[in-house]
Write an enzyme that holds these catalytic residues in place. Structure first.
Site, PDB file in Angstrom:
ATOM      1  N   THR A  42       0.830  -1.204   0.000  1.00 43.85           N
ATOM      2  CA  THR A  42       0.000   0.000   0.000  1.00 43.85           C
ATOM      3  C   THR A  42       0.861   1.249   0.000  1.00 43.85           C
ATOM      4  OG1 THR A  42      -1.639  -1.139   1.320  1.00 43.85           O
ATOM      5  CG2 THR A  42      -1.690   1.274   1.393  1.00 43.85           C
ATOM      6  N   ARG A  91     -12.904  -8.512  -0.504  1.00 45.58           N
ATOM      7  CA  ARG A  91     -12.064  -8.418   0.695  1.00 45.58           C
ATOM      8  C   ARG A  91     -11.548  -6.980   0.882  1.00 45.58           C
ATOM      9  NH1 ARG A  91      -6.494  -6.768   1.627  1.00 45.58           N
ATOM     10  NH2 ARG A  91      -5.774  -7.764   3.523  1.00 45.58           N
ATOM     11  N   THR A 149       1.191  -0.234   6.302  1.00 44.70           N
ATOM     12  CA  THR A 149       1.169  -1.197   5.205  1.00 44.70           C
ATOM     13  C   THR A 149       1.573  -2.554   5.777  1.00 44.70           C
ATOM     14  OG1 THR A 149       2.200  -1.807   3.080  1.00 44.70           O
ATOM     15  CG2 THR A 149       3.504  -0.408   4.521  1.00 44.70           C
ATOM     16  N   GLY A 150       1.059  -3.611   5.172  1.00 44.99           N
ATOM     17  CA  GLY A 150       1.359  -4.938   5.707  1.00 44.99           C
ATOM     18  C   GLY A 150       0.118  -5.795   5.644  1.00 44.99           C
ATOM     19  N   GLY A 181      -3.234  -6.477   6.319  1.00 44.53           N
ATOM     20  CA  GLY A 181      -4.354  -5.654   6.785  1.00 44.53           C
ATOM     21  C   GLY A 181      -5.140  -6.294   7.918  1.00 44.53           C
TER      22      GLY A 181
HETATM   23  N1  ASP Z   1      -2.279  -3.466   3.908  1.00 41.03           N
HETATM   24  C1  ASP Z   1      -2.687  -3.898   2.597  1.00 41.03           C
HETATM   25  C2  ASP Z   1      -3.869  -4.802   2.722  1.00 41.03           C
HETATM   26  O1  ASP Z   1      -3.947  -5.586   3.647  1.00 41.03           O
HETATM   27  C3  ASP Z   1      -1.624  -4.583   1.814  1.00 41.03           C
HETATM   28  C4  ASP Z   1      -0.228  -4.020   1.885  1.00 41.03           C
HETATM   29  O2  ASP Z   1      -0.002  -2.965   2.429  1.00 41.03           O
HETATM   30  O3  ASP Z   1       0.693  -4.680   1.376  1.00 41.03           O
HETATM   31  O4  ASP Z   1      -4.713  -4.758   1.859  1.00 41.03           O
END
Ligand code: ASP
Length: 324
Positions: A154, A182, A205-206, A208
């Protein structure tokens, strides 16, 4: 004083562009929208906007959000298809007191009603990634886990303008191969982003599903409110969420966060190696940093020229079709 911080190397060009708005005394919201639009429009970033990787039905579904830390305006859209710039929809929705978080067809209808550009967001490159993934899964007869960070992240941007307004914005195509419909943390207030001009802003980010369990961006801003520096606030939020998830669930996904405070100081924390971010301010040129862990804490150093070259080369490399 103005400042901007963004998650991942991909924020660089957008931040450089948007910093011109801040330099000329422009508004924080315009700078965030323009930075994120640049990233959404760049087809080689496969985790945001055009060129984003699709869900398990080969549909690109995008999430975005915007929060103004001076007015507490908040807008978001989730699981939207064919909207060229989801951040612009999120920002437009933030002006309303109600109906400011729209998902799916309702959000798409509204976007086209207000004249936002609609385009097919699925690129040929994204189709190859999708088909390669199916091919790999067929070869091993095993579905791969849904994971962030496989070039899939993200963009979250926090900014301060010279009139001391703070805001935050996010945009993402979410996890590659996610289920249709989702939603992750990115469009969720307090999880993917939070901003309060009297304190600061944060974005995440990560994974979610795990980031939401800690309302992590809100937590970081509250940590700053309680006197922590942005760096301490980020570090504390990531470490405590990881600790509690490990205690309760025996596992924890990838968590990475950035923040700025009302004086433009920044913080960053992650539980992975190699999270990258971009920071620029009125007295600091735009620079890309890469994180590493030392003594259980997140540290960072400026990305080397080699790192930066490899990054772009990897993004733009021709794709091999495994399935042919
Ligand atoms: N946080 C985002 C999600 O879960 C994905 C990401 O940041 O890589 O959709």
């Amino acid at each position: 004083m103005w400042a901007m911080i963004g998650t991942w190397r991909m924020a660089l060009e957008g931040i450089e562009l948007a910093s011109k708005i801040l330099e000329q005394g422009g508004n924080v919201g315009d700078s965030i929208e323009s930075a994120i639009k640049y990233i959404e429009n760049f087809p080689y970033y496969k985790s945001v906007g055009y060129g984003g990787l699709p869900n398990e039905n080969m549909q690109v579904e995008l999430d975005a959000a915007y929060m103004d830390g001076s007015t507490f305006d908040f807008g978001a859209c989730g699981a939207v298809r064919n909207i060229k710039n989801p951040i612009s929809l999120a920002k437009a929705l933030s002006k309303f007191d109600t109906n400011n978080f729209l998902v799916g067809p309702g959000a798409e209808n509204y976007a086209s009603k207000i004249g936002l550009e609609m385009v097919n967001m699925l690129t040929d490159r994204a189709k190859i990634h999708y088909k390669n993934r199916l091919y790999e899964e067929n070869q091993t007869n095993e579905k791969k886990d849904l994971k962030p960070y496989i070039g899939h992240d993200t963009v979250g941007i926090c900014a301060l303008d010279s009139n001391l307004n703070i805001a935050a914005g996010t945009s993402t195509s979410g996890l590659f191969m996610k289920k249709q419909g989702r939603l992750g943390d990115s469009p969720v207030l307090g999880s993917g982003l939070y901003a309060d001009s009297s304190i600061g802003a944060a974005s995440a980010t990560g994974l979610g599903e795990d980031l939401m369990k800690g309302c992590i961006s809100y937590q970081i801003v509250m940590n700053m409110k309680n006197g922590m520096s942005p760096q301490e606030a980020c570090q504390h939020a990531v470490m405590s969420l990881e600790e509690i998830l490990r205690k309760k669930r025996d596992k924890c996904g990838d968590l990475s966060v950035v923040a700025i405070d009302k004086d433009g100081n920044f913080g960053v924390a992650t539980n992975i190696e190699g999270f990258s971010f971009v920071y620029q301010s009125s007295n600091h040129p735009a620079k890309v940093y890469v994180t590493y862990q030392e003594d259980g804490k997140t540290r960072y150093k400026q990305a080397s020229d080699k790192w930066l070259e490899d990054y772009m080369e990897k993004r733009m490399a021709p794709l091999i079709k495994l399935y042919e």
